[in-house]
Write a protein that holds these residues in place. Structure first.
Motif, PDB file in Angstrom:
ATOM      1  N   MET A  98      -9.818  10.933  -1.777  1.00  0.00           N
ATOM      2  CA  MET A  98     -10.512   9.710  -0.870  1.00  0.00           C
ATOM      3  C   MET A  98      -9.970   8.682  -1.183  1.00  0.00           C
ATOM      4  O   MET A  98      -9.497   7.914  -0.251  1.00  0.00           O
ATOM      5  N   ALA A  99      -9.381   8.219  -2.313  1.00  0.00           N
ATOM      6  CA  ALA A  99      -8.444   7.155  -2.419  1.00  0.00           C
ATOM      7  C   ALA A  99      -7.190   7.159  -1.721  1.00  0.00           C
ATOM      8  O   ALA A  99      -6.667   6.137  -1.071  1.00  0.00           O
ATOM      9  N   CYS A 100      -6.499   8.328  -1.529  1.00  0.00           N
ATOM     10  CA  CYS A 100      -5.446   8.441  -0.877  1.00  0.00           C
ATOM     11  C   CYS A 100      -5.881   8.097   0.835  1.00  0.00           C
ATOM     12  O   CYS A 100      -4.934   7.564   1.616  1.00  0.00           O
ATOM     13  N   LEU A 101      -6.893   8.621   1.145  1.00  0.00           N
ATOM     14  CA  LEU A 101      -7.492   8.651   2.483  1.00  0.00           C
ATOM     15  C   LEU A 101      -7.599   7.148   2.955  1.00  0.00           C
ATOM     16  O   LEU A 101      -7.307   6.552   3.941  1.00  0.00           O
ATOM     17  N   LEU A 102      -8.170   6.478   1.878  1.00  0.00           N
ATOM     18  CA  LEU A 102      -8.354   5.183   2.202  1.00  0.00           C
ATOM     19  C   LEU A 102      -7.114   4.305   2.220  1.00  0.00           C
ATOM     20  O   LEU A 102      -7.030   3.468   3.203  1.00  0.00           O
ATOM     21  N   LEU A 103      -6.050   4.503   1.372  1.00  0.00           N
ATOM     22  CA  LEU A 103      -4.943   3.937   1.831  1.00  0.00           C
ATOM     23  C   LEU A 103      -4.278   4.119   3.107  1.00  0.00           C
ATOM     24  O   LEU A 103      -3.768   3.339   3.785  1.00  0.00           O
ATOM     25  N   ILE A 104      -4.410   5.683   3.442  1.00  0.00           N
ATOM     26  CA  ILE A 104      -3.955   5.847   4.897  1.00  0.00           C
ATOM     27  C   ILE A 104      -4.673   4.950   5.850  1.00  0.00           C
ATOM     28  O   ILE A 104      -4.044   4.617   6.808  1.00  0.00           O
ATOM     29  N   ILE A 105      -6.048   5.153   5.889  1.00  0.00           N
ATOM     30  CA  ILE A 105      -6.726   4.320   6.859  1.00  0.00           C
ATOM     31  C   ILE A 105      -6.442   2.757   6.797  1.00  0.00           C
ATOM     32  O   ILE A 105      -6.260   2.234   7.829  1.00  0.00           O
ATOM     33  N   VAL A 106      -6.299   1.923   5.645  1.00  0.00           N
ATOM     34  CA  VAL A 106      -5.973   0.628   5.823  1.00  0.00           C
ATOM     35  C   VAL A 106      -4.707   0.487   6.451  1.00  0.00           C
ATOM     36  O   VAL A 106      -4.405  -0.633   7.222  1.00  0.00           O
ATOM     37  N   VAL A 107      -3.599   1.262   6.189  1.00  0.00           N
ATOM     38  CA  VAL A 107      -2.464   1.024   6.750  1.00  0.00           C
ATOM     39  C   VAL A 107      -2.372   1.173   8.318  1.00  0.00           C
ATOM     40  O   VAL A 107      -1.900   0.466   8.910  1.00  0.00           O
ATOM     41  N   ILE A 108      -3.294   2.256   8.951  1.00  0.00           N
ATOM     42  CA  ILE A 108      -3.382   2.434  10.009  1.00  0.00           C
ATOM     43  C   ILE A 108      -4.217   1.054  10.790  1.00  0.00           C
ATOM     44  O   ILE A 108      -3.741   0.573  11.899  1.00  0.00           O
ATOM     45  N   LEU A 109      -5.155   0.712  10.099  1.00  0.00           N
ATOM     46  CA  LEU A 109      -6.050  -0.270  10.580  1.00  0.00           C
ATOM     47  C   LEU A 109      -5.107  -1.854  10.781  1.00  0.00           C
ATOM     48  O   LEU A 109      -5.255  -2.527  11.468  1.00  0.00           O
ATOM     49  N   ILE A 160       0.690  -1.255   0.085  1.00  0.00           N
ATOM     50  CA  ILE A 160       0.106  -0.056   0.051  1.00  0.00           C
ATOM     51  C   ILE A 160       0.680   1.430   0.084  1.00  0.00           C
ATOM     52  O   ILE A 160       0.693   2.283  -0.680  1.00  0.00           O
ATOM     53  N   VAL A 161       1.891   1.397   0.818  1.00  0.00           N
ATOM     54  CA  VAL A 161       2.591   2.286   0.941  1.00  0.00           C
ATOM     55  C   VAL A 161       3.591   2.723  -0.318  1.00  0.00           C
ATOM     56  O   VAL A 161       3.827   3.921  -0.892  1.00  0.00           O
ATOM     57  N   LEU A 162       3.882   1.630  -1.161  1.00  0.00           N
ATOM     58  CA  LEU A 162       4.501   1.645  -2.378  1.00  0.00           C
ATOM     59  C   LEU A 162       3.573   2.404  -3.410  1.00  0.00           C
ATOM     60  O   LEU A 162       3.999   3.126  -4.508  1.00  0.00           O
ATOM     61  N   CYS A 163       2.362   2.052  -3.291  1.00  0.00           N
ATOM     62  CA  CYS A 163       1.384   2.501  -4.516  1.00  0.00           C
ATOM     63  C   CYS A 163       0.876   3.966  -3.907  1.00  0.00           C
ATOM     64  O   CYS A 163       0.667   4.961  -4.911  1.00  0.00           O
ATOM     65  N   TYR A 164       0.987   4.264  -2.740  1.00  0.00           N
ATOM     66  CA  TYR A 164       0.486   5.686  -2.316  1.00  0.00           C
ATOM     67  C   TYR A 164       1.147   6.970  -3.037  1.00  0.00           C
ATOM     68  O   TYR A 164       0.439   7.848  -3.354  1.00  0.00           O
ATOM     69  N   PRO A 165       2.538   6.996  -3.274  1.00  0.00           N
ATOM     70  CA  PRO A 165       3.369   8.199  -3.931  1.00  0.00           C
ATOM     71  C   PRO A 165       2.571   8.377  -5.283  1.00  0.00           C
ATOM     72  O   PRO A 165       2.548   9.658  -5.424  1.00  0.00           O
TER      73      PRO A 165
END
Length: 444
Positions: free
Chosen positions: A58-69, A36-41
């Motif tokens: 919204m997609a960026c926020l989704l990536l951040i949320i799932v990494v936190i979860l 997920i982190v590699l896709c984020y940039p």
């Protein structure tokens, strides 16, 4: 899609095969968070321009949320660093006027986040410090050339046993110690296995990449920064996706005329290399699929039958270099009471991976064969590797009872009863009950 898959795991719509709430399609949150982190940039760089900006944000926020979860502290730290770096470079003209304020504020923010993530799981952080401390001892043996590719798995646990049995180790470290097959730091692993020569080649690669004047807010360079940060605290290169992304990012930078040069090969040479790679890849896939199929059959039958045993023997003759096949084969031989053959395969496996579990399997084999001295040595080694475990002490108690060594048996039984329990379990309760019964029988 991967993020949505992880989100569905967290809410319970998809079951995970481990006690972690979110693993995605991986066996561990580390692999999921790394992907997920590699896709984020790439998404972050496109979220500030073009069409559908709201959707991209919204997609960026989704990536951040799932990494936190997922609970990946390295993933959270990497996301924060990449986000701050991206916006700092994008608005560098504005920041330049008050650069001292922004630099000090950003640094304090990252330090506070780092400390907070450490205190989120202090035992895990302490465990990694222990691993780094023991791993540092492996670096001293062959500092220049390293110990060889794959040597960490063979050398680390004996080194941990050596350290934990010395007076330098604290009691808290003995309680934290567990099975380890990676130092949770790719740079440290490179130093251990490839030495200063490997580090020098790696630094040359970094110089070739970062001497360019390409902006840091390009997705490829931000992804490489993500990999670099993740490599400090985890094992991203265990996963094929990270290798693919690394190669892709370097290739993208090369297309942008970064100071990396493409090596030109003629087509026949490339075709020959491709053919050789395909041949060995197909051979390896056939081996792994056959092993998996017959392992499931053996598991279903609660042991190897004559047919499965002959297939395993054939696979051993065609071994593909995977040490876990050796471990599986030796375990199956042990289950059907072929102890001598099992010991031979385990000893072969020990030169590639030397773990607590392997030492216990060898000790159990020697115990069944009546080789008390060798069984005792293996149980003691397993106990030194993971001092918080009770099973090695149970093995030692049974050896001393069988060999009529009452003095040592009483000492071990008392140690089992008085030993601090790390995680209460039914197995520990049974082992302590066995020790109490022995002492009661001896009127102690």
């Amino acid at each position: 899609m991967s993020a949505l898959y992880g989100l569905l795991q967290y809410v319970g719509c998809i079951e995970t095969q481990s006690y972690f709430p979110v693993t995605g399609s991986f066996d561990n949150p580390a692999g999921f968070a790394a992907s997920i982190v590699l896709c984020y940039p790439f998404l972050l760089c496109h979220s500030s321009n073009g069409k559908r900006r709201t959707f991209k944000v919204m997609a960026c926020l989704l990536l951040i949320i799932v990494v936190i979860l997922s609970g990946s502290r390295t993933g959270i730290l990497t996301l924060c660093v990449v986000t701050l770096l991206f916006y700092a470079l994008r608005y560098r003209k504005l920041i330049h006027r008050r650069r001292i304020f922004f630099i000090s504020g950003g640094t304090l923010l990252l330090i506070g986040l780092f400390i907070g993530l450490i205190y989120l799981k202090p035992a895990s952080a302490s465990g990694r410090v222990l691993i780094w401390k023991v791993s540092a001892g492996l670096c001293k043996e062959n500092m220049i050339r390293g110990n060889g590719l794959g040597s960490f798995k063979a050398d680390y646990m004996p080194e941990q046993a050596k350290y934990l049995s010395s007076f330098h180790a604290a009691e808290s470290e003995r309680m934290l110690a567990g099975n380890t097959n990676h130092p949770f730091n790719e740079y440290l692993l490179l130093l251990i296995e490839q030495g200063l020569i490997g580090i020098a080649l790696f630094l040359l690669l970094l110089v070739a990449v970062f001497r360019s004047n390409v902006s840091f807010d390009t997705p490829a360079l931000l992804a490489i920064v993500s990999i670099a940060i993740f490599s400090c605290f985890s094992y991203p290169f265990k996963y094929a996706f990270v290798w693919f992304m690394t190669i892709y990012c370097l290739a993208s930078l090369n297309q942008r005329e970064v100071a990396l040069r493409t090596i030109c090969f003629n087509k026949p040479f490339l075709l020959i290399i491709l053919f050789i790679l395909c041949f060995f890849s197909i051979k390896n896939i056939i081996f792994e699929r056959t092993w998996k199929r017959f392992s499931l059959v053996a598991e279903k039958n609660n042991g190897l039958l004559d047919n499965e045993l002959s297939v395993f023997t054939k696979l051993y003759d065609e071994w593909n270099g995977n040490p876990y096949f050796l471990y599986n084969y030796a375990s199956e031989l042990k289950n059907v009471e072929l102890y001598k053959q099992s010991v031979n395969i385990f000893l072969h496996c020990e030169s590639y991976i030397s773990t607590y579990d392997l030492q216990m399997q060898l000790a159990d084999n020697y115990y069944q064969m009546g080789c008390w001295e060798e069984a005792e040595r293996r149980y003691k080694l397993a106990q030194c590797m993971c001092p918080s475990r009770f099973l090695p002490l149970q093995g030692l108690l049974r050896i001393y009872v069988k060999s009529d060594n009452c003095k040592l048996a009483e000492r071990v039984a008392l140690e089992i009863i008085n030993k601090r329990i790390k995680i209460p379990s039914y197995t520990v309760a049974i082992i302590q009950e066995e020790a109490r019964n022995y002492l009661h029988k001896k009127n102690i």
